[in-house]
Design a protein around this motif. Structure first.
Motif, PDB file in Angstrom:
ATOM      1  N   ARG A 154       0.822  -1.224   0.000  1.00  0.00           N
ATOM      2  CA  ARG A 154       0.000   0.000   0.000  1.00  0.00           C
ATOM      3  C   ARG A 154       0.856   1.274   0.000  1.00  0.00           C
ATOM      4  NH1 ARG A 154      -5.395   0.396   1.056  1.00  0.00           N
ATOM      5  NH2 ARG A 154      -5.050   2.365   2.179  1.00  0.00           N
ATOM      6  N   PRO A 155       1.882   1.357   0.841  1.00  0.00           N
ATOM      7  CA  PRO A 155       2.662   2.601   0.859  1.00  0.00           C
ATOM      8  C   PRO A 155       3.472   2.864  -0.411  1.00  0.00           C
ATOM      9  CG  PRO A 155       2.976   1.353   2.891  1.00  0.00           C
ATOM     10  CD  PRO A 155       2.293   0.451   1.930  1.00  0.00           C
ATOM     11  N   HIS A 156       3.983   1.797  -1.053  1.00  0.00           N
ATOM     12  CA  HIS A 156       4.924   1.984  -2.160  1.00  0.00           C
ATOM     13  C   HIS A 156       4.351   1.636  -3.529  1.00  0.00           C
ATOM     14  CE1 HIS A 156       8.383   2.833   0.413  1.00  0.00           C
ATOM     15  NE2 HIS A 156       8.015   1.822   1.185  1.00  0.00           N
ATOM     16  N   ARG A 157       3.125   1.161  -3.596  1.00  0.00           N
ATOM     17  CA  ARG A 157       2.585   0.699  -4.878  1.00  0.00           C
ATOM     18  C   ARG A 157       2.359   1.860  -5.841  1.00  0.00           C
ATOM     19  NH1 ARG A 157      -1.896   1.811  -1.969  1.00  0.00           N
ATOM     20  NH2 ARG A 157      -3.898   2.167  -2.983  1.00  0.00           N
ATOM     21  N   HIS A 158       2.399   1.536  -7.135  1.00  0.00           N
ATOM     22  CA  HIS A 158       2.042   2.487  -8.173  1.00  0.00           C
ATOM     23  C   HIS A 158       0.596   2.243  -8.558  1.00  0.00           C
ATOM     24  CE1 HIS A 158       6.408   3.335  -9.692  1.00  0.00           C
ATOM     25  NE2 HIS A 158       6.294   3.390  -8.381  1.00  0.00           N
ATOM     26  N   GLN A 159      -0.128   3.298  -8.780  1.00  0.00           N
ATOM     27  CA  GLN A 159      -1.501   3.198  -9.234  1.00  0.00           C
ATOM     28  C   GLN A 159      -1.562   3.551 -10.716  1.00  0.00           C
ATOM     29  OE1 GLN A 159      -2.753   5.901  -6.125  1.00  0.00           O
ATOM     30  NE2 GLN A 159      -3.888   4.287  -5.084  1.00  0.00           N
ATOM     31  N   ALA A 160      -2.704   3.298 -11.330  1.00  0.00           N
ATOM     32  CA  ALA A 160      -2.829   3.489 -12.773  1.00  0.00           C
ATOM     33  C   ALA A 160      -2.407   4.901 -13.185  1.00  0.00           C
ATOM     34  CB  ALA A 160      -4.276   3.226 -13.198  1.00  0.00           C
ATOM     35  N   GLY A 161      -1.492   4.961 -14.133  1.00  0.00           N
ATOM     36  CA  GLY A 161      -1.068   6.231 -14.688  1.00  0.00           C
ATOM     37  C   GLY A 161      -0.104   7.027 -13.837  1.00  0.00           C
ATOM     38  N   MET A 162       0.489   6.395 -12.825  1.00  0.00           N
ATOM     39  CA  MET A 162       1.398   7.141 -11.961  1.00  0.00           C
ATOM     40  C   MET A 162       2.800   6.558 -12.023  1.00  0.00           C
ATOM     41  SD  MET A 162       0.804   5.912  -8.009  1.00  0.00           S
ATOM     42  CE  MET A 162       2.297   6.776  -7.537  1.00  0.00           C
ATOM     43  N   ASP A 163       3.755   7.324 -11.562  1.00  0.00           N
ATOM     44  CA  ASP A 163       5.139   6.863 -11.471  1.00  0.00           C
ATOM     45  C   ASP A 163       5.770   7.533 -10.257  1.00  0.00           C
ATOM     46  OD1 ASP A 163       5.702   9.489 -12.232  1.00  0.00           O
ATOM     47  OD2 ASP A 163       6.037   8.941 -14.320  1.00  0.00           O
ATOM     48  N   GLU A 164       7.093   7.517 -10.185  1.00  0.00           N
ATOM     49  CA  GLU A 164       7.785   8.068  -9.023  1.00  0.00           C
ATOM     50  C   GLU A 164       7.482   9.542  -8.796  1.00  0.00           C
ATOM     51  OE1 GLU A 164      11.935   7.321  -9.147  1.00  0.00           O
ATOM     52  OE2 GLU A 164      11.739   5.165  -9.424  1.00  0.00           O
ATOM     53  N   LEU A 165       7.169  10.280  -9.858  1.00  0.00           N
ATOM     54  CA  LEU A 165       6.930  11.713  -9.727  1.00  0.00           C
ATOM     55  C   LEU A 165       5.655  12.019  -8.946  1.00  0.00           C
ATOM     56  CD1 LEU A 165       7.912  12.902 -13.327  1.00  0.00           C
ATOM     57  CD2 LEU A 165       9.303  12.953 -11.245  1.00  0.00           C
ATOM     58  N   ASP A 166       4.786  11.024  -8.778  1.00  0.00           N
ATOM     59  CA  ASP A 166       3.529  11.248  -8.077  1.00  0.00           C
ATOM     60  C   ASP A 166       3.650  11.067  -6.577  1.00  0.00           C
ATOM     61  OD1 ASP A 166       1.532  11.705 -10.307  1.00  0.00           O
ATOM     62  OD2 ASP A 166       2.411   9.812 -10.943  1.00  0.00           O
ATOM     63  N   PHE A 167       4.825  10.737  -6.084  1.00  0.00           N
ATOM     64  CA  PHE A 167       5.046  10.660  -4.648  1.00  0.00           C
ATOM     65  C   PHE A 167       5.517  12.018  -4.127  1.00  0.00           C
ATOM     66  CE2 PHE A 167       5.580   6.160  -5.890  1.00  0.00           C
ATOM     67  CZ  PHE A 167       4.698   5.570  -4.997  1.00  0.00           C
ATOM     68  N   ALA A 168       5.481  12.169  -2.813  1.00  0.00           N
ATOM     69  CA  ALA A 168       5.817  13.456  -2.204  1.00  0.00           C
ATOM     70  C   ALA A 168       7.287  13.807  -2.374  1.00  0.00           C
ATOM     71  CB  ALA A 168       5.450  13.448  -0.719  1.00  0.00           C
ATOM     72  N   ASP A 169       8.150  12.792  -2.324  1.00  0.00           N
ATOM     73  CA  ASP A 169       9.584  13.047  -2.395  1.00  0.00           C
ATOM     74  C   ASP A 169      10.306  11.761  -2.798  1.00  0.00           C
ATOM     75  OD1 ASP A 169       9.644  11.448  -0.075  1.00  0.00           O
ATOM     76  OD2 ASP A 169       9.624  13.201   1.247  1.00  0.00           O
ATOM     77  N   SER A 170      11.611  11.737  -2.609  1.00  0.00           N
ATOM     78  CA  SER A 170      12.418  10.611  -3.059  1.00  0.00           C
ATOM     79  C   SER A 170      12.198   9.336  -2.252  1.00  0.00           C
ATOM     80  CB  SER A 170      13.906  10.988  -3.004  1.00  0.00           C
ATOM     81  OG  SER A 170      14.296  11.304  -1.676  1.00  0.00           O
ATOM     82  N   HIS A 171      11.439   9.408  -1.165  1.00  0.00           N
ATOM     83  CA  HIS A 171      11.143   8.195  -0.398  1.00  0.00           C
ATOM     84  C   HIS A 171      10.149   7.298  -1.133  1.00  0.00           C
ATOM     85  CE1 HIS A 171      13.381   9.532   3.058  1.00  0.00           C
ATOM     86  NE2 HIS A 171      12.700  10.658   3.116  1.00  0.00           N
ATOM     87  N   ASN A 172       9.467   7.850  -2.148  1.00  0.00           N
ATOM     88  CA  ASN A 172       8.546   7.066  -2.983  1.00  0.00           C
ATOM     89  C   ASN A 172       7.539   6.276  -2.161  1.00  0.00           C
ATOM     90  OD1 ASN A 172       9.726   7.945  -5.409  1.00  0.00           O
ATOM     91  ND2 ASN A 172      11.306   6.370  -5.270  1.00  0.00           N
ATOM     92  N   THR A 173       6.930   6.946  -1.214  1.00  0.00           N
ATOM     93  CA  THR A 173       5.937   6.281  -0.376  1.00  0.00           C
ATOM     94  C   THR A 173       4.859   7.272   0.029  1.00  0.00           C
ATOM     95  OG1 THR A 173       5.653   4.836   1.550  1.00  0.00           O
ATOM     96  CG2 THR A 173       7.122   6.742   1.817  1.00  0.00           C
ATOM     97  N   ARG A 174       3.804   6.744   0.615  1.00  0.00           N
ATOM     98  CA  ARG A 174       2.686   7.559   1.081  1.00  0.00           C
ATOM     99  C   ARG A 174       2.164   6.955   2.373  1.00  0.00           C
ATOM    100  NH1 ARG A 174       1.098   4.240  -2.938  1.00  0.00           N
ATOM    101  NH2 ARG A 174       1.446   5.687  -4.633  1.00  0.00           N
ATOM    102  N   SER A 175       1.249   7.629   3.024  1.00  0.00           N
ATOM    103  CA  SER A 175       0.703   7.148   4.288  1.00  0.00           C
ATOM    104  C   SER A 175      -0.784   6.863   4.169  1.00  0.00           C
ATOM    105  CB  SER A 175       0.927   8.171   5.404  1.00  0.00           C
ATOM    106  OG  SER A 175       2.291   8.250   5.746  1.00  0.00           O
ATOM    107  N   ASP A 176      -1.254   5.924   4.990  1.00  0.00           N
ATOM    108  CA  ASP A 176      -2.686   5.661   5.086  1.00  0.00           C
ATOM    109  C   ASP A 176      -3.373   6.784   5.841  1.00  0.00           C
ATOM    110  OD1 ASP A 176      -3.204   3.142   3.782  1.00  0.00           O
ATOM    111  OD2 ASP A 176      -2.042   2.185   5.367  1.00  0.00           O
TER     112      ASP A 176
END
Length: 226
Positions: A154-176
């Protein structure tokens, strides 16, 4: 395992017990994870290593140094090629990514450990196999799925049409966006993953405070949600 007798009457309690076992097994790994970062016993690296070594071995026959080095590599290369927790070929496919994850971490040492434990329970102590599967095998496997889904996929997965640029920073992760109790139930707050990557020194129980302090906010001031 030694005093519980599985019967049709006790089956509902056994299933509840197995669910608790899954959650507690996740907790054991999270404790080991904090030991890797030195936040379990701050300022005592040898104590952290000793606790992590024992608990990782009991969890699934894992080697402390191997997993610790792999986890540090994950932080260094999060969501990129070379990250041992990431499947760059299947960044949106749960099952293929889990298969890659499983093969990387569950080697012959883990298989030998599990078979030895099962052999002792079954052949030496005489515990019925169905009870071993329900109260040992299934919780161990399901805890790995729970850890992988909430703490990695969940934190590191890519969703449709997204890549590394869609994360907040170079950690390439997000929070629930889970509340505190749900976050505790799902993965001991490991779903607050951007907060963890930005502040790996924060122990699991303090991640909700880090979240409230805005550690997981993006550059725009908005939350980056899983």
């Amino acid at each position: 395992m030694f005093i519980f007798e599985l019967t049709w009457a006790s089956l509902p309690f056994a299933l509840a017990l197995a669910i608790v076992q899954v959650w507690l097994s996740v907790g054991v790994f999270i404790v080991c994870h904090d030991a890797m970062h030195g936040s379990l016993v701050p300022g005592r690296p040898q104590v952290n290593s000793a606790i992590g070594t024992v608990l990782l071995f009991l969890y699934a026959g894992f080697a402390w140094r191997k997993l610790r080095d792999a986890h540090f590599a994950h932080h260094k290369l999060a969501g990129k090629a070379g990250d041992p927790d990431f499947d760059e070929n299947n960044p949106a496919d749960f099952f293929r990514w889990y298969g890659t994850f499983f093969k990387r971490y569950f080697g012959w040492q883990s298989l030998l450990f599990v078979h030895t434990v099962v052999g002792i329970y079954w052949l030496v102590i005489g515990i019925p196999m169905v009870q071993i599967v329900l109260l040992y095998g299934a919780p161990a496997l399901l805890s790995s799925l729970q850890l992988f889904y909430f703490g990695t996929f969940r934190p590191h997965r890519h969703q449709a049409g997204m890549d590394e640029l869609d994360f907040a920073d170079s950690h390439n992760t997000r929070s629930d966006q889970f509340g505190t109790l749900t976050s505790l139930a799902t993965c001991f707050h490991f779903g607050y993953h951007l907060e963890h990557h930005r502040r790996p020194d924060v122990p699991w129980w303090a991640l909700p405070s880090a979240r409230r302090a805005g550690v997981g906010l993006g550059k725009s001031g908005k939350e980056i949600a899983a």
